[in-house]
Every structure is written in structure tokens, then in C-alpha cells.
Design a protein around this motif. Structure first.
Motif, short mmCIF file in Angstrom:
data_model
loop_
_atom_site.label_atom_id
_atom_site.label_comp_id
_atom_site.label_asym_id
_atom_site.label_seq_id
_atom_site.Cartn_x
_atom_site.Cartn_y
_atom_site.Cartn_z
N GLU A 63 0.86 -1.18 0.00
CA GLU A 63 0.00 0.00 0.00
C GLU A 63 0.89 1.24 0.00
O GLU A 63 1.68 1.46 0.93
CB GLU A 63 -0.91 0.00 1.23
N TYR A 64 0.78 2.04 -1.06
CA TYR A 64 1.62 3.21 -1.23
C TYR A 64 0.76 4.41 -1.64
O TYR A 64 -0.31 4.25 -2.23
CB TYR A 64 2.68 2.96 -2.33
N PRO A 65 1.24 5.63 -1.37
CA PRO A 65 0.53 6.82 -1.86
C PRO A 65 0.47 6.79 -3.40
O PRO A 65 1.39 6.31 -4.07
CB PRO A 65 1.40 7.98 -1.36
N LEU A 66 -0.61 7.30 -3.94
CA LEU A 66 -0.82 7.23 -5.39
C LEU A 66 0.17 8.09 -6.16
O LEU A 66 0.46 7.82 -7.32
CB LEU A 66 -2.25 7.66 -5.73
N GLY A 67 0.70 9.17 -5.57
CA GLY A 67 1.67 10.00 -6.27
C GLY A 67 1.06 10.66 -7.49
O GLY A 67 -0.05 11.19 -7.47
N SER A 68 1.80 10.62 -8.61
CA SER A 68 1.38 11.34 -9.82
C SER A 68 0.05 10.83 -10.37
O SER A 68 -0.66 11.57 -11.06
CB SER A 68 2.46 11.23 -10.89
N ALA A 69 -0.28 9.58 -10.09
CA ALA A 69 -1.54 9.05 -10.61
C ALA A 69 -2.75 9.77 -10.04
O ALA A 69 -3.84 9.74 -10.61
CB ALA A 69 -1.64 7.55 -10.30
N PHE A 70 -2.56 10.46 -8.89
CA PHE A 70 -3.68 11.15 -8.26
C PHE A 70 -3.81 12.60 -8.75
O PHE A 70 -4.82 13.25 -8.49
CB PHE A 70 -3.49 11.14 -6.73
N LYS A 71 -2.80 13.12 -9.45
CA LYS A 71 -2.82 14.52 -9.86
C LYS A 71 -4.02 14.90 -10.74
O LYS A 71 -4.58 15.99 -10.58
CB LYS A 71 -1.51 14.86 -10.56
N PRO A 72 -4.45 14.06 -11.69
CA PRO A 72 -5.63 14.43 -12.49
C PRO A 72 -6.88 14.65 -11.63
O PRO A 72 -7.74 15.46 -11.98
CB PRO A 72 -5.80 13.26 -13.46
N ILE A 73 -6.98 13.93 -10.51
CA ILE A 73 -8.16 14.07 -9.65
C ILE A 73 -8.14 15.43 -8.96
O ILE A 73 -9.15 16.16 -8.92
CB ILE A 73 -8.21 12.92 -8.62
N THR A 74 -6.99 15.82 -8.40
CA THR A 74 -6.91 17.13 -7.74
C THR A 74 -7.07 18.26 -8.75
O THR A 74 -7.68 19.30 -8.45
CB THR A 74 -5.58 17.25 -7.00
N MET A 75 -6.53 18.08 -9.96
CA MET A 75 -6.69 19.10 -10.98
C MET A 75 -8.15 19.26 -11.38
O MET A 75 -8.66 20.40 -11.52
CB MET A 75 -5.86 18.74 -12.22
N ALA A 76 -8.86 18.16 -11.54
CA ALA A 76 -10.28 18.22 -11.90
C ALA A 76 -11.09 18.90 -10.81
O ALA A 76 -12.01 19.69 -11.08
CB ALA A 76 -10.80 16.82 -12.17
N ALA A 77 -10.76 18.60 -9.53
CA ALA A 77 -11.46 19.24 -8.43
C ALA A 77 -11.22 20.75 -8.42
O ALA A 77 -12.13 21.55 -8.14
CB ALA A 77 -11.03 18.62 -7.11
N ALA A 78 -9.99 21.16 -8.71
CA ALA A 78 -9.67 22.59 -8.75
C ALA A 78 -10.43 23.31 -9.85
O ALA A 78 -10.98 24.40 -9.65
CB ALA A 78 -8.16 22.76 -8.93
N LEU A 79 -10.49 22.72 -11.04
CA LEU A 79 -11.22 23.34 -12.14
C LEU A 79 -12.71 23.41 -11.86
O LEU A 79 -13.39 24.38 -12.19
CB LEU A 79 -10.96 22.54 -13.44
N GLU A 80 -13.24 22.37 -11.23
CA GLU A 80 -14.68 22.36 -10.93
C GLU A 80 -15.06 23.41 -9.92
O GLU A 80 -16.16 23.94 -9.91
CB GLU A 80 -15.07 20.94 -10.43
#
Length: 452
Positions: free
Chosen positions: A430-447
Motif C-alpha cells: 500500500e503506497y501513496p498514489l503520487g502522480s496518478a492522483f494529480k488528475p483528480i486534484t486538478m479536476a477538483a480545482a477546475l470544478e
């Protein structure tokens, strides 16, 4: 006179006449009319019907289908139970089903013939065997009525008619060689091979040979030189210190050096090259354990094979093991063959090719030596896994009892090892998602509308 009065007088007259003529009804159950006795019909007799013997047969066969030998034994007649213990009864069925390789069975109860205390029930049973196809027989079971329930008169012929008279089943197995595992370039990862178990006998080394031997074993086994020295530092001079294994081709140059202190033992078995390429992914084989024996016997295994216990070896077992063949015989108590019931030829095992690149995997493992972690190398355009390493690794060759190092190193690998080398950190960690999670935070910011 009025009609009603005439009716009353007539009834009184008839009653008086009958009484004077001796009409009697007593406990004797008869009427006496004008001196003639007429017997009454007897009271109805209560009839208790025997239970349905077909139901008893169905319950017995359903328990057999579920391998519930204890429930089957409880349905036997007292005479049958007196003649055979529950353990012996269970063993007879278990041995027969294992020998047939019958993983499943079906049945049909067809007819019954009842009499007050005994019954006969006809049934058909079909054993679906892994080696010789379906075995179907029609038989008749006999029951006794005991304490209001049907109890089965059991004998060996209710398994198969051919087993009457203490006959037993024997299977002559034909087992194909286990299939090899290759990388995407056709380089072997696991295959049947001649190999050597390598170790050191400290008392046979000298100052000149020690450095060369440790260096050669370090290169061959992928083990740090300091770790090799630590392994025999406190050993007695005549002790054998297990180090690693190598194929015939890998060890040839080292054997030619004739180094003092090197102890090697040849063996032939399933060999995992380069000390085990991606061991948590590839897995390992081991002999079938006691708790697994019945399950594998029902699948057509003889019971002494080595089977995959983890990784690709386990998930691809049906392909790597091939299709076992065999001939099923009935043998009398003297060991003589009575008849051959069925036979089937074996089919060769499959060769398994994986997307792993053996060389890339080797260097990925070397880069993580001495560290805990994981590396996964993917092909960008296809997503194919080219390398998957979890560190620390383990030597899959240690699980082979033919390897003398098995007795020296396997316990250390399995028992209370805090580094958990069997864990596939690449797939199970079990590891932090790292770069794979960036699209989710970017989408939340745009929304949110706060970031444009």
C-alpha cells in the motif's frame, strides 16, 4: 282425529312393540330382533404406513455428493455398523473416489419395492472422473426398517458393483512433464534442469582460495560478499554453510577453478534461473501437502507430484501440469487384476510465455538489493509488465526437497522473517498514489471555479 295426534300414537305403538319383542343393543355388538342376532361390522383398523425408502436413498446419495461420510454412516443398518467402523467406512469411499479421480458425481433414484420390514431401491450413479471420463452404474440398495426408519444394508458393491468381494480400485498413472515458464524473448525462467546446490565448508578454505571463492559466489548468486563472509564467520570448520544454487551452465566456470572450500551437490529438478527471476510473480512448486491431498487426488493427481503453491506456478497449474492420463483397474484381495474399467491417454503440458524481460528483471532486482521496496516497469504503449520486483526477494529453489540447501535455508525464509520476503510489495503493498492522483486534484480545482 287430527293428523298430528295419529302420528304420535303410531310412534308410541311401534316403540312398545319393538321393546316387547326383545330389541337390544349391548356391548356384544349385535342386535336381537324377533330372536335373531345380527353382528355389527368391526371398528376400522388403524394402519401405519412405512416411510418412503426412496427418500432414505436420496439422503444417502446426497450425503455422498457432499463427502459427508459421517451422515452416510449414520444411515446404515445396525448389522452394517457392527461389521464396519465409521473410519473404515469413510476410508473405503474416500480411497475409491480419490483413485477414480472423481471430483463430482450425479445420481438418480429410479424405483422402490416395499414390504412391511424390508425395501429395495434402484438407483443410477455417475462418477465424473478427471482421468478416465464418466463411470455410470445402475445398482439396487436394500433397506431394513429399524425403529420406524429405513436403514441401509451396506457393502462394497454399493460404491461400484465390481468391488464386491473385497475388490479395490487401482489407477496406473501417466504423468506428463511440467511445462516451462519463459520470458517474452524465450529465455527460461523456470524449467526442469540439472542444477547444483552450492555451499562453503570453512575448514577447507585457505587464504588464497577464500577471496576468489567469495567473489565467484557473489557474482553467481547475487549476494553481497560481506553477507557471504558473515554466513560462515561463526561456523565450525567442518560445517556445511548453504549459499545458493546454480544451473550446470552457470556453475561450469567456477567448478573448473577447483576452489578449496566450495561444496556442491548435483540434483535434477524444477529450477528457477538467476536465483529466482521475479520470485513473488513466478511463485514456486512444492510437493502436495497432506491437507491438499484429497483435493488433488480428485483432480486426477497421483499425489506425489509437485504443484504450484503461489504466483504463476499456482494460477497456471492446469496448463503447466498438463492432462494426466491413466488406466483404472479392479484388483482382487490378492493383488491380481480382475478387469480394466477405463483408460485415457495423457496430454502434454503447455509452455507459458510471460511479458517479463528476464534481463531487465534481473537488473531491477539488483538495483533493490539490500532495500525494501518495489519496482514495476511497464511498456508505455501496451501496458505490458516488463519487470516487477519486490525486495527483499527469496530463492524459489529452496522449496525443492531435492535441493540439499532446502534443509538449511528454508526455515529461515519462512519462520518469523520480519522482512516478509514472500510478500509481493509491487502488487500487495500500500503506497501513496503520487502522480496518478494529480488528475483528480486538478479536476477538483477546475470544478471549483477558483482556478482557471
Amino acid at each position: 282425529m287430527k293428523p298430528i295426534r295419529w302420528l304420535r300414537l303410531s310412534l308410541i305403538f311401534v316403540f312398545t312393540l319393538l321393546t316387547s319383542c326383545g330389541l337390544k343393543s349391548g356391548n356384544g355388538g349385535s342386535f336381537s330382533f324377533f330372536g335373531t342376532s345380527t353382528p355389527l361390522p368391526p371398528p376400522p383398523v388403524s394402519i401405519t404406513h412405512a416411510p418412503n425408502a426412496e427418500k432414505a436413498m436420496t439422503n444417502f446419495l446426497e450425503a455422498l455428493k457432499n463427502n459427508d461420510f459421517a451422515s452416510m454412516y449414520a444411515m446404515l443398518s445396525k448389522v452394517s455398523q457392527d461389521a464396519l467402523s465409521q473410519d473404515d467406512f469413510s476410508k473405503k469411499y474416500n480411497d475409491a473416489l480419490n483413485t477414480m479421480g472423481a471430483a463430482k458425481l450425479d445420481y438418480e433414484v429410479m424405483s422402490q419395492l416395499l414390504s412391511p420390514n424390508v425395501a429395495q431401491v434402484g438407483f443410477r450413479i455417475t462418477y465424473h472422473t478427471a482421468l478416465v471420463g464418466d463411470l455410470q452404474r445402475e445398482m439396487v440398495a436394500r433397506f431394513n426398517l429399524e425403529q420406524g426408519e429405513w436403514r441401509l444394508q451396506w457393502d462394497d458393491s454399493l460404491i461400484l458393483p465390481e468391488l464386491a468381494g473385497a475388490n479395490v480400485l487401482k489407477m496406473d498413472y501417466q504423468i506428463p512433464s511440467r511445462g516451462n515458464i519463459y520470458d517474452q524473448n524465450g529465455l527460461p525462467i523456470a524449467a526442469q534442469s540439472d542444477a547444483y546446490a552450492l555451499g562453503i565448508t570453512p575448514g577447507q578454505m585457505n587464504n588464497k582460495s577464500e577471496g576468489v571463492l567469495v567473489g565467484e559466489l557473489s557474482n553467481l548468486c547475487g549476494i553481497n560478499q560481506d553477507d557471504i563472509r558473515d554466513s560462515y564467520a561463526s561456523a565450525a570448520p567442518d560445517w556445511y554453510v548453504a549459499i545458493c544454487e546454480a544451473s550446470t551452465d552457470e556453475i561450469k566456470g567456477v567448478l573448473d577453478l577447483n576452489l578449496g572450500g566450495l561444496t556442491y551437490t548435483p540434483y535434477n529438478s524444477r529450477f528457477y534461473f538467476d536465483g529466482g527471476i521475479a520470485p513473488q510473480v513466478v511463485g514456486y512448486t512444492q510437493p502436495i501437502g497432506p491437507e491438499q491431498l484429497d483435493s488433488y487426488r480428485r483432480q486426477g493427481y497421483r499425489g506425489d507430484e509437485k504443484v504450484g503453491q503461489s504466483g504463476i506456478e499456482k494460477s497456471m497449474e492446469q496448463y503447466l501440469a498438463g492432462k494426466h492420463g491413466g488406466s483404472l483397474y479392479v484388483v482382487d484381495p490378492n493383488g491380481q487384476i480382475v478387469t480394466r474399467l477405463a483408460a485415457n491417454d495423457p496430454q502434454p503440458a503447455a509452455l507459458i510465455y510471460r511479458t517479463l524481460d528476464r534481463n531487465l528483471q534481473y537488473y531491477a532486482q539488483q538495483s533493490l538489493t539490500g532495500h525494501r521496496g518495489a519496482i514495476v516497469g511497464l511498456e508505455r504503449d501496451t501496458g505490458r509488465v516488463l519487470a516487477m520486483d519486490s525486495s527483499p526477494e527469496y530463492d524459489a529453489n529452496l522449496f525443492d526437497p531435492n535441493n540439499v540447501n532446502n534443509g538449511y535455508l528454508l526455515n529461515d525464509l519462512l519462520n518469523n522473517n520480519p522482512s516478509q520476503p514472500l510478500l509481493n510489495r509491487a502488487a500487495q503493498g500500500e503506497y501513496p498514489l503520487g502522480s496518478a492522483f494529480k488528475p483528480i486534484t486538478m479536476a477538483a480545482a477546475l470544478e471549483s471555479g477558483l482556478y482557471l
